[in-house]
Every structure is written in structure tokens, then in C-alpha cells.
Design a protein around this motif. Sequence first.
Motif, mmCIF file in Angstrom:
data_model
loop_
_atom_site.group_PDB
_atom_site.id
_atom_site.type_symbol
_atom_site.label_atom_id
_atom_site.label_comp_id
_atom_site.label_asym_id
_atom_site.label_seq_id
_atom_site.Cartn_x
_atom_site.Cartn_y
_atom_site.Cartn_z
ATOM 1 N N VAL A 29 -5.253 9.206 1.024
ATOM 2 C CA VAL A 29 -5.599 8.105 0.129
ATOM 3 C C VAL A 29 -4.368 7.235 -0.052
ATOM 4 O O VAL A 29 -3.251 7.735 -0.200
ATOM 5 C CB VAL A 29 -6.058 8.647 -1.246
ATOM 6 N N VAL A 30 -4.581 5.944 -0.056
ATOM 7 C CA VAL A 30 -3.495 4.992 -0.278
ATOM 8 C C VAL A 30 -3.885 4.124 -1.470
ATOM 9 O O VAL A 30 -5.054 3.808 -1.673
ATOM 10 C CB VAL A 30 -3.226 4.146 0.995
ATOM 11 N N TRP A 31 -2.903 3.783 -2.296
ATOM 12 C CA TRP A 31 -3.122 2.911 -3.446
ATOM 13 C C TRP A 31 -2.496 1.568 -3.155
ATOM 14 O O TRP A 31 -1.402 1.496 -2.582
ATOM 15 C CB TRP A 31 -2.490 3.498 -4.709
ATOM 16 N N SER A 32 -3.167 0.510 -3.571
ATOM 17 C CA SER A 32 -2.600 -0.825 -3.394
ATOM 18 C C SER A 32 -2.108 -1.332 -4.742
ATOM 19 O O SER A 32 -2.740 -1.116 -5.771
ATOM 20 C CB SER A 32 -3.629 -1.780 -2.805
ATOM 21 N N TYR A 33 -0.950 -1.965 -4.695
ATOM 22 C CA TYR A 33 -0.335 -2.518 -5.898
ATOM 23 C C TYR A 33 0.169 -3.923 -5.617
ATOM 24 O O TYR A 33 0.742 -4.167 -4.557
ATOM 25 C CB TYR A 33 0.859 -1.665 -6.351
ATOM 26 N N PRO A 34 -0.010 -4.831 -6.574
ATOM 27 C CA PRO A 34 0.553 -6.165 -6.383
ATOM 28 C C PRO A 34 2.067 -6.122 -6.537
ATOM 29 O O PRO A 34 2.599 -5.334 -7.315
ATOM 30 C CB PRO A 34 -0.085 -6.997 -7.506
ATOM 31 N N TRP A 44 0.866 -1.168 0.000
ATOM 32 C CA TRP A 44 0.000 0.000 0.000
ATOM 33 C C TRP A 44 0.904 1.219 0.000
ATOM 34 O O TRP A 44 1.810 1.328 0.827
ATOM 35 C CB TRP A 44 -0.917 -0.026 1.224
ATOM 36 N N ILE A 45 0.676 2.124 -0.946
ATOM 37 C CA ILE A 45 1.577 3.263 -1.160
ATOM 38 C C ILE A 45 0.812 4.573 -0.971
ATOM 39 O O ILE A 45 -0.289 4.745 -1.487
ATOM 40 C CB ILE A 45 2.198 3.210 -2.570
ATOM 41 N N GLY A 52 1.687 14.839 -1.200
ATOM 42 C CA GLY A 52 1.853 15.864 -2.218
ATOM 43 C C GLY A 52 2.446 17.165 -1.720
ATOM 44 O O GLY A 52 2.818 18.020 -2.512
ATOM 45 N N HIS A 53 2.552 17.314 -0.399
ATOM 46 C CA HIS A 53 3.136 18.529 0.170
ATOM 47 C C HIS A 53 4.646 18.419 0.343
ATOM 48 O O HIS A 53 5.306 19.396 0.644
ATOM 49 C CB HIS A 53 2.486 18.849 1.521
ATOM 50 N N LYS A 54 5.180 17.213 0.176
ATOM 51 C CA LYS A 54 6.625 16.994 0.333
ATOM 52 C C LYS A 54 7.289 17.009 -1.046
ATOM 53 O O LYS A 54 6.660 16.743 -2.062
ATOM 54 C CB LYS A 54 6.905 15.646 1.003
ATOM 55 N N ALA A 112 12.386 12.110 2.673
ATOM 56 C CA ALA A 112 12.185 10.808 3.313
ATOM 57 C C ALA A 112 10.711 10.521 3.590
ATOM 58 O O ALA A 112 10.301 9.364 3.643
ATOM 59 C CB ALA A 112 12.987 10.740 4.603
ATOM 60 N N ASP A 113 9.885 11.556 3.753
ATOM 61 C CA ASP A 113 8.463 11.364 4.039
ATOM 62 C C ASP A 113 7.564 11.542 2.821
ATOM 63 O O ASP A 113 6.341 11.535 2.941
ATOM 64 C CB ASP A 113 8.024 12.340 5.137
ATOM 65 N N TRP A 114 8.152 11.687 1.644
ATOM 66 C CA TRP A 114 7.365 11.905 0.426
ATOM 67 C C TRP A 114 6.512 10.682 0.095
ATOM 68 O O TRP A 114 5.338 10.792 -0.245
ATOM 69 C CB TRP A 114 8.303 12.239 -0.731
ATOM 70 N N ILE A 115 7.087 9.496 0.201
ATOM 71 C CA ILE A 115 6.386 8.242 -0.093
ATOM 72 C C ILE A 115 6.404 7.364 1.155
ATOM 73 O O ILE A 115 7.426 7.237 1.815
ATOM 74 C CB ILE A 115 7.074 7.462 -1.239
#
Length: 95
Positions: A85-90, A49-50, A54-56, A61-64
Motif C-alpha cells: 500500500v502506498v499513501w499519497s501526500y501533497p 507517494w510514500i 513494516g518489516h524493516k 535505507a529501505d524502510w521508507i
Amino acid sequence: MDKRAEKPPGDRRTIPAYVYYSMMRLSPEDQFDREKVNAAAQQRQEWVWIYEDGHKHIGNADWIKVFATEEAASAWFAENDPEGVVWSYPIETET
């Protein structure tokens, strides 16, 4: 008649991402077949989960933020960014 349940506005109940994406790979007819949905969900794939802040600035280090579980992402959001919001990726395991 559409058999899908309708949630009231603002209802934040969800299903785990791996169940959703497993189900969405099925044909529309098979998405209503409980046995086929369960079988697809059993073939569980690893997910991350990523979250992007957007403020960084890129590279900060806290951007992602990358979370190994949906529970870890939810706990972090509850404390740090309830509207985030978090996106999930396989996780790709094959080349």
C-alpha cells in the motif's frame, strides 16, 4: 438514488490521487458537477507517494520509499510488493 458507480470486488482501477483529493475538497453537491470537478483538478498540487516497509527497522535505507509519480510507485510495486500500500501526500509549498 446514489449516482456513484459501483466497482466489483477486487477491481483495482483508480483515479489519480490529485483528482480524488481535489474532488473531495468540493461540497457533496459539487462532486457531481463535472465542470467543478475538472476545474478543481486543474489546480493541480504536487504530490509524493510514500511506502513504509513494516518489516524493516526505522532508519534502514529501505524502510521508507518516496516516489515522485504514481506511475513510479506502481512500477516499483508490481516488481517488489504487489500487495503493498502506498499513501499519497501533497507537498507543502507554502508556510
